[in-house]
Design an enzyme around this catalytic site. Structure first.
Site, PDB file in Angstrom:
ATOM      1  N   PRO A   2      -8.286   6.507  21.841  1.00  0.00           N
ATOM      2  CA  PRO A   2      -7.133   7.397  21.969  1.00  0.00           C
ATOM      3  C   PRO A   2      -6.548   7.327  23.378  1.00  0.00           C
ATOM      4  O   PRO A   2      -7.270   7.434  24.368  1.00  0.00           O
ATOM      5  CB  PRO A   2      -7.730   8.777  21.685  1.00  0.00           C
ATOM      6  CG  PRO A   2      -8.949   8.501  20.861  1.00  0.00           C
ATOM      7  CD  PRO A   2      -9.493   7.208  21.392  1.00  0.00           C
ATOM      8  N   GLU A   3      -5.239   7.127  23.461  1.00  0.00           N
ATOM      9  CA  GLU A   3      -4.561   7.075  24.748  1.00  0.00           C
ATOM     10  C   GLU A   3      -3.733   8.342  24.930  1.00  0.00           C
ATOM     11  O   GLU A   3      -3.862   9.288  24.157  1.00  0.00           O
ATOM     12  CB  GLU A   3      -3.726   5.803  24.841  1.00  0.00           C
ATOM     13  CG  GLU A   3      -4.581   4.538  24.769  1.00  0.00           C
ATOM     14  CD  GLU A   3      -3.798   3.263  25.039  1.00  0.00           C
ATOM     15  OE1 GLU A   3      -2.670   3.345  25.573  1.00  0.00           O
ATOM     16  OE2 GLU A   3      -4.307   2.181  24.713  1.00  0.00           O
ATOM     17  N   LYS A  58      -5.863  11.592  30.151  1.00  0.00           N
ATOM     18  CA  LYS A  58      -6.418  11.560  28.795  1.00  0.00           C
ATOM     19  C   LYS A  58      -7.439  12.670  28.567  1.00  0.00           C
ATOM     20  O   LYS A  58      -8.183  12.636  27.580  1.00  0.00           O
ATOM     21  CB  LYS A  58      -7.060  10.196  28.526  1.00  0.00           C
ATOM     22  CG  LYS A  58      -6.086   9.023  28.615  1.00  0.00           C
ATOM     23  CD  LYS A  58      -6.798   7.708  28.375  1.00  0.00           C
ATOM     24  CE  LYS A  58      -5.875   6.524  28.636  1.00  0.00           C
ATOM     25  NZ  LYS A  58      -6.558   5.229  28.440  1.00  0.00           N
ATOM     26  N   HIS A  91     -21.774  12.734  12.482  1.00  0.00           N
ATOM     27  CA  HIS A  91     -20.950  12.509  13.669  1.00  0.00           C
ATOM     28  C   HIS A  91     -20.093  13.725  14.049  1.00  0.00           C
ATOM     29  O   HIS A  91     -19.331  13.640  15.018  1.00  0.00           O
ATOM     30  CB  HIS A  91     -20.038  11.287  13.518  1.00  0.00           C
ATOM     31  CG  HIS A  91     -20.738  10.033  13.120  1.00  0.00           C
ATOM     32  ND1 HIS A  91     -21.842   9.558  13.793  1.00  0.00           N
ATOM     33  CD2 HIS A  91     -20.499   9.152  12.107  1.00  0.00           C
ATOM     34  CE1 HIS A  91     -22.256   8.435  13.223  1.00  0.00           C
ATOM     35  NE2 HIS A  91     -21.465   8.174  12.199  1.00  0.00           N
ATOM     36  N   ARG A 110     -19.028   7.200  17.940  1.00  0.00           N
ATOM     37  CA  ARG A 110     -19.637   6.318  18.944  1.00  0.00           C
ATOM     38  C   ARG A 110     -20.206   7.084  20.142  1.00  0.00           C
ATOM     39  O   ARG A 110     -20.865   6.502  21.001  1.00  0.00           O
ATOM     40  CB  ARG A 110     -18.608   5.283  19.407  1.00  0.00           C
ATOM     41  CG  ARG A 110     -18.103   4.423  18.245  1.00  0.00           C
ATOM     42  CD  ARG A 110     -17.080   3.404  18.684  1.00  0.00           C
ATOM     43  NE  ARG A 110     -17.675   2.356  19.501  1.00  0.00           N
ATOM     44  CZ  ARG A 110     -16.999   1.323  19.993  1.00  0.00           C
ATOM     45  NH1 ARG A 110     -15.695   1.204  19.744  1.00  0.00           N
ATOM     46  NH2 ARG A 110     -17.592   0.409  20.716  1.00  0.00           N
ATOM     47  N   ARG A 151       0.101  -6.739  46.517  1.00  0.00           N
ATOM     48  CA  ARG A 151      -0.956  -6.765  45.504  1.00  0.00           C
ATOM     49  C   ARG A 151      -0.890  -8.066  44.711  1.00  0.00           C
ATOM     50  O   ARG A 151       0.148  -8.418  44.149  1.00  0.00           O
ATOM     51  CB  ARG A 151      -0.817  -5.574  44.548  1.00  0.00           C
ATOM     52  CG  ARG A 151      -0.827  -4.204  45.227  1.00  0.00           C
ATOM     53  CD  ARG A 151      -2.217  -3.835  45.720  1.00  0.00           C
ATOM     54  NE  ARG A 151      -3.135  -3.593  44.629  1.00  0.00           N
ATOM     55  CZ  ARG A 151      -3.300  -2.399  44.054  1.00  0.00           C
ATOM     56  NH1 ARG A 151      -2.568  -1.347  44.450  1.00  0.00           N
ATOM     57  NH2 ARG A 151      -4.188  -2.244  43.094  1.00  0.00           N
ATOM     58  N   ARG A 260      -9.392  -7.013  29.124  1.00  0.00           N
ATOM     59  CA  ARG A 260      -8.611  -6.470  28.010  1.00  0.00           C
ATOM     60  C   ARG A 260      -7.755  -7.569  27.399  1.00  0.00           C
ATOM     61  O   ARG A 260      -7.182  -8.395  28.114  1.00  0.00           O
ATOM     62  CB  ARG A 260      -7.707  -5.332  28.487  1.00  0.00           C
ATOM     63  CG  ARG A 260      -8.424  -4.111  29.049  1.00  0.00           C
ATOM     64  CD  ARG A 260      -9.213  -3.380  27.982  1.00  0.00           C
ATOM     65  NE  ARG A 260      -9.746  -2.134  28.468  1.00  0.00           N
ATOM     66  CZ  ARG A 260      -9.187  -0.948  28.256  1.00  0.00           C
ATOM     67  NH1 ARG A 260      -8.059  -0.865  27.572  1.00  0.00           N
ATOM     68  NH2 ARG A 260      -9.747   0.153  28.730  1.00  0.00           N
TER      69      ARG A 260
END
EC number: 3.2.2.23
Length: 270
Positions: A2-3, A58, A91, A110, A151, A260
């Site tokens: 979830p973002e 988040k 769960h 999880r 950067r 990623r």
């Protein structure tokens, strides 16, 4: 995982049922999350009135009279409202029962999420050093441009850095870079001010639209009302490696950046 839009969707779903309600008891069936749930959580939270439900990055902040519960959904967690006494399935680790007869149930297959208690959440070590909210007034393209100077890291992990801006996870970083026409492999310091101004606007637009659509359901996410998110139907790049670009028809490619998977269009993104 979830973002930000999924967490904000959850907040909006549960807040009307929690705010102003008093907690009758807390039932913890499994304490072993990413960090152990405090053993005295029931003692600390029971009897308190919930004042508001907020979000920072988040993290969900359930603010009560004498402290706050910091919640993180981890990789597969969710919060939803059920009737008190509803038999818990596997769960379903925590119930926060309210005097209204409803309970806030935390599910996490999880167990990478968290429920922590503190007096001042904004001073907690998890939140104290976070950058600005992407939908707030402190975030814009000028900030991205200034922080990127010198950067050499790729632009995608740069905009996913929580010290730069919070809540831009893998899904929405991928989509924002596609919308702005920026190759995720480009060095952050090589991108012009004008392109960062565009990128910041796309980040804001895409996150706001994803919230309106209830977030992105890819595996386990459901909102506070138990409903899935629908933004996945509008994804242009994320999860579409090997498929045709919806804009130009070129085959989308995938590359690893900062461990990623990053999907991009070699023609639309430069």
């Amino acid at each position: 995982m979830p973002e930000l839009p999924e967490v904000e969707t959850t907040r909006r779903g549960i807040a009307p049922y929690l705010e102003g309600q008093r907690v009758s008891r807390v039932i913890v069936r499994e304490r072993r999350l990413r960090w152990p749930i405090p053993e005295d959580l029931d003692v600390r939270l029971s009897g308190q009135r919930i004042e508001c439900v907020e979000r920072r990055a988040k993290y969900l902040l359930i603010k009560a009279e004498a402290g706050s519960l910091i919640g993180h959904l981890g990789m597969s967690g969710s919060l939803r409202l059920v009737e008190c006494g509803l038999v818990a399935a596997k769960h379903e680790h925590v119930d926060i029962e309210l005097e209204s007869g409803l309970a806030l149930r935390y599910t996490d297959p999880r167990r990478f999420g968290a429920l922590l208690w503190c007096e001042d959440p904004l001073r907690h070590e998890l939140l104290a050093r976070l950058g600005p909210e992407p939908l707030g007034g402190l975030f814009d393209g000028e900030r991205l441009f200034q922080l990127s100077r010198g950067r050499s890291m790729a632009v995608k992990p740069f905009i996913m850095d929580n010290a730069v801006v919070v809540g831009v996870g893998n899904i929405y970083a991928t989509e924002a870079l596609f919308a702005a026409g920026i190759d995720p492999r480009r060095e952050a310091g090589s991108i012009s001010r004008a392109r960062y101004l565009r990128l910041a606007e796309e980040i804001k637009r895409i996150l706001a639209h994803a919230i309106e659509r209830g977030g992105t359901t890819l595996r386990d996410f459901v909102g506070g009302d138990g409903q899935p998110g629908y933004f996945q139907q509008e994804l242009f790049a994320y999860g579409r490696a090997g498929e045709f670009c919806k804009v130009c028809g070129t085959t989308l490619r995938e590359v690893k950046l900062g461990q990623r998977a990053s999907v991009y269009c070699p023609r639309c993104q430069r």
